[in-house]
Design a protein around this motif. Structure first.
Motif, PDB file in Angstrom:
ATOM      1  N   ASN A 136     -12.497 -21.491  -3.205  1.00 26.70           N
ATOM      2  CA  ASN A 136     -12.523 -22.117  -1.884  1.00 26.70           C
ATOM      3  C   ASN A 136     -12.753 -21.039  -0.826  1.00 26.70           C
ATOM      4  O   ASN A 136     -12.687 -19.836  -1.105  1.00 26.70           O
ATOM      5  N   ASP A 137     -13.048 -21.458   0.391  1.00 25.31           N
ATOM      6  CA  ASP A 137     -13.394 -20.519   1.462  1.00 25.31           C
ATOM      7  C   ASP A 137     -12.283 -19.521   1.757  1.00 25.31           C
ATOM      8  O   ASP A 137     -12.548 -18.354   2.038  1.00 25.31           O
ATOM      9  N   GLU A 138     -11.041 -19.980   1.687  1.00 26.01           N
ATOM     10  CA  GLU A 138      -9.902 -19.100   1.972  1.00 26.01           C
ATOM     11  C   GLU A 138      -9.810 -17.968   0.954  1.00 26.01           C
ATOM     12  O   GLU A 138      -9.663 -16.801   1.314  1.00 26.01           O
TER      13      GLU A 138
ATOM     14  N   LEU B 293     -12.205 -16.881  -1.031  1.00 29.07           N
ATOM     15  CA  LEU B 293     -13.406 -16.058  -0.918  1.00 29.07           C
ATOM     16  C   LEU B 293     -13.277 -15.072   0.237  1.00 29.07           C
ATOM     17  O   LEU B 293     -13.624 -13.895   0.109  1.00 29.07           O
ATOM     18  N   SER B 294     -12.727 -15.529   1.347  1.00 23.68           N
ATOM     19  CA  SER B 294     -12.510 -14.647   2.490  1.00 23.68           C
ATOM     20  C   SER B 294     -11.528 -13.532   2.143  1.00 23.68           C
ATOM     21  O   SER B 294     -11.747 -12.358   2.486  1.00 23.68           O
TER      22      SER B 294
END
Length: 127
Positions: A9-11, A13-14
């Motif tokens: 998810n984006d979190e 990945l960040s």
């Protein structure tokens, strides 16, 4: 080297990108391989535990999942000598369990938390 695809998810990945940068990894794959090596090493150490052990189990989760923690905790009440619950952020909670008991049962309790996707952090430290 074989290629393995994963979905993040984006979190996550960040966070991965931040770790890659701050720790000096040349790319995401190198950072992920380092994480997998650490995970494998930690699991090997836990699998070597036997007999009666003393341990500390740390679990971090969103407060909306308190009921999940309670459910798992009730299954292992005979192992838990101390349980501390603390609010560590607006929506985050930390559970600290002091455990005394059979290593196999301690491993099962740890795995129950680790395999629950609602837990952010799960760490077992054998004493």
């Amino acid at each position: 080297m074989p290629i393995v695809s994963i979905s993040l998810n984006d979190e996550i990945l960040s966070e991965l990108d931040k770790l890659q940068s701050s720790m000096g990894f040349s790319g995401r794959s190198e950072a992920i391989r380092a994480g997998i090596r650490a995970f494998v090493s930690e699991e090997k150490q836990k699998s070597d535990l036997s007999g009666n052990i003393h341990a500390i189990l740390l679990v971090v989760h969103n407060d909306e999942f308190d009921h999940v923690v309670s459910g798992i905790t009730h299954n292992f009440e005979d192992l838990i000598t101390t349980h501390l619950h603390s609010k560590i952020d607006k929506e985050k909670c930390m559970e600290l369990f002091v455990i005394d008991g059979d290593a196999e049962k301690v491993s099962t309790m740890t795995k129950d938390f680790q395999t629950n996707k609602n837990m952010d952090t799960v760490r077992l430290v054998a004493i």
